[in-house]
Every structure is written in structure tokens, then in C-alpha cells.
Write an enzyme that holds these catalytic residues in place. Structure first.
Site, PDB file in Angstrom:
ATOM      1  N   ARG A  56       0.810  -1.225   0.000  1.00 37.24           N
ATOM      2  CA  ARG A  56       0.000   0.000   0.000  1.00 37.24           C
ATOM      3  C   ARG A  56       0.842   1.274   0.000  1.00 37.24           C
ATOM      4  O   ARG A  56       0.582   2.198  -0.743  1.00 37.24           O
ATOM      5  CB  ARG A  56      -0.954   0.008   1.204  1.00 37.24           C
ATOM      6  N   THR A  57       1.850   1.303   0.863  1.00 34.83           N
ATOM      7  CA  THR A  57       2.629   2.540   0.968  1.00 34.83           C
ATOM      8  C   THR A  57       3.336   2.833  -0.349  1.00 34.83           C
ATOM      9  O   THR A  57       3.245   3.932  -0.900  1.00 34.83           O
ATOM     10  CB  THR A  57       3.658   2.419   2.110  1.00 34.83           C
ATOM     11  N   LYS A  85      26.140  -5.554  -2.802  1.00 35.61           N
ATOM     12  CA  LYS A  85      27.598  -5.390  -2.733  1.00 35.61           C
ATOM     13  C   LYS A  85      28.024  -4.776  -1.421  1.00 35.61           C
ATOM     14  O   LYS A  85      29.209  -4.491  -1.210  1.00 35.61           O
ATOM     15  CB  LYS A  85      28.077  -4.512  -3.895  1.00 35.61           C
ATOM     16  N   ARG A 106      11.674   3.107   3.025  1.00 35.24           N
ATOM     17  CA  ARG A 106      11.315   2.152   4.098  1.00 35.24           C
ATOM     18  C   ARG A 106      12.549   1.304   4.351  1.00 35.24           C
ATOM     19  O   ARG A 106      13.153   0.759   3.423  1.00 35.24           O
ATOM     20  CB  ARG A 106      10.135   1.267   3.709  1.00 35.24           C
ATOM     21  N   HIS A 134       5.911   5.811  11.151  1.00 35.32           N
ATOM     22  CA  HIS A 134       5.288   5.653   9.843  1.00 35.32           C
ATOM     23  C   HIS A 134       4.296   6.810   9.707  1.00 35.32           C
ATOM     24  O   HIS A 134       3.086   6.606   9.724  1.00 35.32           O
ATOM     25  CB  HIS A 134       4.582   4.287   9.788  1.00 35.32           C
TER      26      HIS A 134
END
Lengths: 307, 154
Positions: A56-57, A85, A106, A134
Site C-alpha cells: 500500500r505505501t 555489494k 522504508r 510511519h
């Protein structure tokens, strides 16, 4: 309101006036979120750095950007990037901030968004930092409550994992600025930490705790359900017992206020029976949609574009 | 009284006397100063010394050394009321109480293993300091350290 080029890291950075400024702008942009077309962000590029899964985000930020005529750069899978890496987040931010006008991030570590802000030359919007913050979820929750119910003199019950749930901590913080009457419903092992409760009360919220979901249902305006995660319980039998006790079905809705709404940040697992989806109280899918106008509002604000 | 005092705390020509250390914290003060076993100068440590103001206190005396600001800040975190006496040629050249800083950087390790300051990222730990009692709030993950601060010193 000075928002241009500002980072969006935590709800604690917002005053009540600033929250309302974002909500008002989201209300203006909602028609565009419903399928309109705009060039407000034409020529702007949003980078999405998701080090953890998100549906959703991530998708609502992409939708918001595309509906406003902007473009999106996606990190893609970690395997296809220099993360494998061993590149640090700090280096990644330094580089990507030269490619884009804002970054949504995120990351699994708490505090990662704040650290990213220290290295970025463009605004960072926190899309979740581990068990930390959030803020865009909280803003869309507030938008949903304001639009589908009311923010002043609100009676709200928040149900589920109140100990670890980051959305719940941010939401209760924001609601405390409105003097909400908050009932916390959870099993004993997932109660809200004392320090957070003390902070809420100090800011003017009325806070009550109970383990009994049913006794709270007939005196609230908003029922905010959250997922109880299986991994919080060492004993699977105990989990099943708790999950069953905090599940809403149509059978619970007989005596609730007509205007009561049910919210959930999604994804849900067992907490809301699918039979509730068609009731007049369900708002969790609308809530999910409101993530688009809220994120449109934030993008225009941090990129310094007037509406 | 004075004979007893002399026995416990022999005067030094040059160096530092850290007085009014919270009883039980003298060993942690030595740890902060990096004194563990082999050390070239005279170090005297007294624990649980009777004190009118505190009931009991610890004292540490180090010859030929004056402390750095970072060391003083660390001592303030574990013993807010400690006093520093700078001794030069047997005289007290300066005397002051340690002061709690408002922010401490690169001095304390965050207790949250999932905090960004505990990863390979190029950031150092940073805490806001609150007084009475001392509380350290990580500016990155907001976890709060209230107990056993000495155990988390870097």
C-alpha cells in the site's frame, strides 16, 4: 506553513496546525486521486527506496506521483542493486538524492529515516523505519477519521498489538493533540508501554485500558483494529486464543452507534471477518484509498508546489 | 579526623582529585579514564567514604593527569554530583562540579540492537540527556536508557 524541502520523519515533528494543513490539502487533491489528471508535479522525480516489502505505501506513493504528472524511480529488488555489494544506506541516499526531487524510504532499522535526512540533499519521507515511525500512515488515518467521523471529542477504541505496533503509537500521539477519549484494548502481553500512556495523558488525552473488546463497542465513534502477529507468542495455542478474542464479526455490531466506523491499517489476517466488509461501518478500504490524497498532499508540500 | 583523612587520601603534587563520586561508581570512573591494571602513575581509589552530604561517597585521585572534556561528560552521566579538583604543586588550582551535557555523541552505545546507530552506517550514537534522574534518549530510535549507564559507555 514552512514545509518546502522539509523531511517527514515522525508525527512528533508536527503541530496540530501542521497536521490540519496537510489534511486540508489532501481534501483539495482528493478529486484528482479519484482519477483526475494534473500536471502539478510534471518534471519532478520521486525515488522509492524500499528495503522491506510494502504494497500500500509504495503503490499509493506511485499513484500519487503519477496522478500529479510526476515520475517515479523505483529501487526494485535488492538483488538487482548495489545493496548486495554492501553499499551503505548513507551512500545510497547521497547518490539517489542527486537523481530525484524527494525520496520515500522504508528500511528495517529504527532511526534510519532520520539518518537518511542527514545525508540527503532532497526531502526524505519516512515510509516506515523498523518499529519506529510511519507518519504517512498516521496522516491518512487522521484524514479517514476526520472525513468519515470527526476528530474533536472523539471516542476511539484501538485494538490489538499496542506494544509493538508503530502505527498505533503514532496515531495515539496525534489523537492526543485533539484530546481524544482513547480506549486501549489488548491482551496483557501486548499492552501499550507505560511511558507512551503517560505521555498521552500529559498531552490531554483520556486513556482507559481493557482486555475486553465487546464491552467497549457500543460507546465509540471509531473502532481501530490492528493485526496481532503470531511471532509475538511463543505458544501457538495462546496465539489462537488471543486472536479469536480480538476478532470482529457482524455479530458484534448489533448495539454499536449507527455512525461508528471500523478502520484497519491492513493487511488484515483474522481480526475482521469478511462478512463485516459489506456493513455500513466498514471503512478500511476507503482508509487505504485515502493514502493517495494524503501522499499527494505531502509530495506537493515537500516539493514546494502550491495547490 | 585529619590523621584519618591523611591515611585515606594522601596529598598529590600534580593531578586530579575526583571527589563526591556516587558511592559504588569509582570503578566505573577508572574504566572511563582507561585505567585498568597497568598504569604508570599513582592512582588512589577510596570507596564508601563517610560523607556529611551524601552519606557515602567514592573518591579517585590520579597523579600527573588532568581530564579531558569527554571524560568529564562521561563521569557526569554516572555521577552527576562529582567534583573535580585540579591540583598543581599541592594547591587546588581549580575546583568545579561536573556538568551534564545536553547532548552526548559517540559516548554511549544504544541499547536497541535494531537502531541505525548500531549498524555499519557512518553514524555515531547521539543521545539527548535529561536530568533528575539521568535519562538518555537516543535521537535515532528514541529508546531511553535509565539504568546501568556505565555498562553502555563506549
Amino acid at each position: 506553513m514552512r514545509f518546502e524541502r522539509r523531511h517527514i520523519i515522525s508525527m512528533k515533528d508536527f503541530t496540530r496546525d501542521e497536521m490540519e494543513y496537510v489534511l486540508d490539502r489532501a481534501a483539495k487533491l482528493e478529486p484528482l486521486a479519484r482519477g483526475g489528471r494534473s500536471d502539478l508535479l510534471a518534471g519532478k522525480i520521486l525515488a522509492l527506496l524500499f528495503y522491506e516489502p510494502s504494497t500500500r505505501t509504495r503503490m499509493s506513493f506511485e499513484t500519487a506521483m503519477l496522478r500529479l504528472g510526476g515520475n517515479v524511480l523505483n529501487l526494485g529488488s535488492k538483488e538487482a542493486t548495489s545493496i548486495v555489494k554492501g553499499e551503505t544506506l548513507a551512500d545510497m541516499i547521497r547518490v539517489v538524492s542527486t537523481y530525484s526531487d524527494a525520496i520515500v524510504q522504508r528500511h528495517p532499522s529504527e532511526g534510519s529515516a532520520l539518518m537518511a535526512a542527514e545525508f540527503s540533499s532532497v526531502p526524505i519521507i519516512n515510509g516506515g523505519d523498523g518499529a519506529g515511525h510511519h507518519p504517512t500512515q498516521t496522516l491518512l488515518d487522521l484524514y479517514t477519521i476526520r472525513k468519515e467521523s470527526h476528530l474533536d471529542n472523539l471516542d476511539i477504541a484501538i485494538v490489538g498489538d499496542l506494544k509493538y505496533g508503530r502505527t498505533v503509537h503514532s496515531l495515539t500521539y496525534a489523537l492526543s493533540l485533539y484530546g481524544a477519549n482513547i480506549t486501549l484494548v489488548s491482551p496483557p502481553q501486548l499492552k501499550m508501554p507505560d511511558q507512551i500512556k503517560a505521555d498521552l495523558k500529559a498531552r490531554g488525552a483520556r486513556v482507559r485500558e481493557t482486555e475486553n473488546l465487546e464491552e467497549t463497542l457500543d460507546c465509540i465513534d471509531v473502532l481501530y483494529m490492528t493485526r496481532i502477529q503470531k511471532e509475538r507468542f511463543p505458544d501457538p495455542t495462546e496465539y489462537k486464543k488471543v486472536a479469536g478474542a480480538y476478532k470482529i464479526t457482524t455479530g458484534h455490531l448489533g448495539n454499536v452507534r449507527d455512525s461508528m466506523i471500523i478502520m484497519h491499517p491492513l493487511p488484515r489476517v483474522y481480526e475482521i471477518d469478511s462478512s463485516v466488509d459489506t456493513s455500513s461501518h466498514a471503512r478500511y478500504f476507503e482508509q487505504s484509498f485515502y493514502g493517495v490524497p494524503i501522499r499527494m498532499a505531502l509530495l506537493t508540500i515537500v516539493m514546494g508546489v502550491g495547490v | 579526623m585529619s590523621a584519618e583523612k591523611e591515611l585515606r587520601v594522601r596529598p598529590i603534587r600534580n593531578g586530579t582529585v575526583i571527589d563526591r563520586i556516587l558511592a559504588g561508581q569509582a570503578m566505573n570512573v577508572l574504566k572511563i579514564l582507561g585505567i585498568k591494571g597497568a598504569y604508570s602513575d599513582v592512582v588512589t581509589m577510596a570507596m564508601n567514604v563517610p560523607s556529611k552530604a551524601l552519606g557515602q561517597k567514592d573518591i579517585v585521585k590520579i597523579e600527573n593527569r588532568e581530564l579531558e572534556e569527554k571524560e568529564l561528560d562521561k563521569i557526569s552521566l554516572i555521577s552527576t554530583g562529582a567534583t573535580i579538583n585540579i591540583i598543581r604543586d599541592f594547591e587546588v588550582a581549580d575546583k568545579y562540579q561536573v556538568e551534564l551535557p545536553e547532548i552526548v555523541e559517540s559516548m554511549v552505545k544504544c541499547i536497541n540492537p535494531n537502531c541505525i546507530s548500531n549498524t555499519k552506517e557512518p553514524v555515531t550514537s547521539k543521545f539527548e540527556v535529561k536530568k533528575d534522574p539521568v535519562q538518555l534518549r537516543c535521537i535515532y530510535c528514541e529508546n531511553i536508557i535509565t539504568e546501568n549507564i556505565a555498562e553502555h559507555l563506549l
